[in-house]
Design a protein around this motif. Structure first.
Motif: not given
Lengths: 146, 146, 146
Positions: A7-8, A36-37, A39, A139-142
């Protein structure tokens, strides 16, 4: 530039002086197809991230013109109190601009698409005069179980 | 101060007047050894968070000097229109500064390390003159399955 | 307005000119009873999000008064260099204000409650004069396994 954040990832921008460099499509192309979000975080102290209108280029031009008057070069008579001047007249003003404009952005993502409004674009805002190589951590956070 | 965010925690800072108080190492020491995003959120309306250069202390000095001129004390002749003045001449200017500088920061984390650039430090920026006890909420969200 | 973010949702605000519109309770009512981080993201380029004091209404009044002087209407003599003026004298100043104030906020959540300080409220800050319908994307990301 086309590998998904997993996700990075990193977005890089080669700048050629003060101004706005749009990265919206670079970012959009690398999102996973999930909710997700995202950043974004710029790893420098003399440039910024910014979300602004990407329809009329005059908005970007006026914004830059305003910012250059709001925080003028260190040679401006109003700036006699500055001490950090060895790196050039554009350097300490760049740190000031980078304090007032965003260093990080958090953007909701639905099924792989950012929830940007119709006219919103994502920009790297360069505050230095000389060309610079800028790195933005992504960075993706689900928000859902996979 | 040494217990890891698991995933929530708090950073506290005792301030002694306007200025920048570095918290980078306090934050770094408490990150879990995982990938994710760290959110920092300051629970006050008269101080800020800031990421800026931590190499030359003159940058911090110049930034404070600039901010104090940008938003002067309420006793400044330009501020005759202010009404919220009962808490002292530094209070409403502190609210203004806290509106323009960040209340929250989102920082990507890789294997327990923040992706800060070489010269980036994390600061609590105090805008009040008197000593204050400041609380920063910290929350770590993982971007990978454990 | 009463359905929980699950985990995505939207807050909408109908504005009636420049000023601060509080959304704290609308947001609080829709949080899931979990730990995590709430991201708020305003999908426009001429209004902002802001966290500021919600105790004394004079703080909001003074903040608006300051912002209107900091970035005056495009008809101000200091603004002769602006080119993006077709959408009215409040439009380009609104883009400038929206660049300096937050487009996104990240707020830690513990057991369904935001970790706001005692006096912190969440606002939509409208920078345009005419009424607008504003959309704020909200996304909750959990920091714990359910």
């Amino acid at each position: 530039m086309t590998q998904p954040f997993a996700p990075h990832g990193e977005i890089t921008v080669s700048t050629r002086g003060q101004g706005l460099y749009e990265i919206t499509s670079d970012v959009a192309a690398r999102l996973p197809k999930r909710d997700g979000v995202l950043t974004l975080f710029v790893r420098h102290t003399s440039c910024s991230l910014l979300i602004q209108e990407n329809a009329d280029p005059d908005v970007q031009r006026d914004l830059l013109a305003w910012l250059q008057r709001f925080v003028p070069p260190a040679t401006d008579p109003s700036f006699t109190y500055l001490r950090h001047t060895l790196e050039g007249p554009d350097d300490m003003p760049a740190h000031i601009k980078a304090s007032v404009l965003p260093v990080s952005l958090s953007i909701p993502v639905l099924r792989g698409r950012m929830t940007l409004g119709t006219w919103q674009g994502i920009y790297l805002f360069e505050h230095r005069d000389a060309p610079h190589f800028r790195r933005i951590a992504a960075q993706f956070v689900s928000s859902t179980a996979d």
